[in-house]
Write a protein that holds these residues in place. Sequence first.
Motif, PDB file in Angstrom:
ATOM      1  N   LEU A   1       0.824  -1.211   0.000  1.00 15.79           N
ATOM      2  CA  LEU A   1       0.000   0.000   0.000  1.00 15.79           C
ATOM      3  C   LEU A   1       0.860   1.264   0.000  1.00 15.79           C
ATOM      4  O   LEU A   1       0.561   2.238  -0.699  1.00 15.79           O
ATOM      5  CB  LEU A   1      -0.952  -0.004   1.195  1.00 15.79           C
TER       6      LEU A   1
ATOM      7  N   ALA B   1      -0.542   4.960  -1.116  1.00 16.12           N
ATOM      8  CA  ALA B   1      -1.829   5.084  -0.436  1.00 16.12           C
ATOM      9  C   ALA B   1      -1.665   6.038   0.746  1.00 16.12           C
ATOM     10  O   ALA B   1      -0.567   6.201   1.276  1.00 16.12           O
ATOM     11  CB  ALA B   1      -2.297   3.714   0.047  1.00 16.12           C
TER      12      ALA B   1
ATOM     13  N   LEU C   1      -4.594   4.612   5.527  1.00 18.19           N
ATOM     14  CA  LEU C   1      -4.960   3.398   4.808  1.00 18.19           C
ATOM     15  C   LEU C   1      -3.857   2.338   4.905  1.00 18.19           C
ATOM     16  O   LEU C   1      -4.146   1.144   5.040  1.00 18.19           O
ATOM     17  CB  LEU C   1      -5.257   3.720   3.343  1.00 18.19           C
TER      18      LEU C   1
END
Length: 104
Positions: free
Chosen positions: A77, A82, A86
């Motif tokens: 991620l 991201a 998150l």
Amino acid sequence: MSGTVGMVLALAAGTYAFRLVGPALHGRVELPDRVRVLLSAGAVVLLVALLATGALTEGGGFAGWARPAGVAVGGVLAWHRAPFVLVVLGAAVTTAVLRAVGAA
């Protein structure tokens, strides 16, 4: 003065000296490009080693599959840029789900 207090003071003085040397020598010492590349690579290697030991070990042994899987999901991620929240939630949820199903 106890030995502990002496060590803390010595470490504090050393830390302050390291912080002072950077601005004091800025512009006076020129590092070759090869040294800069090696220092950059060394920093990355140290961070990866810290990540690996934190993700894979606990109490001198293997930490189980849930934690490395969570770290891997968080890494993917983060690699895809991201948002930080998150990344943290993805890693935590992955670890929690794997532990809940018994893949500790």
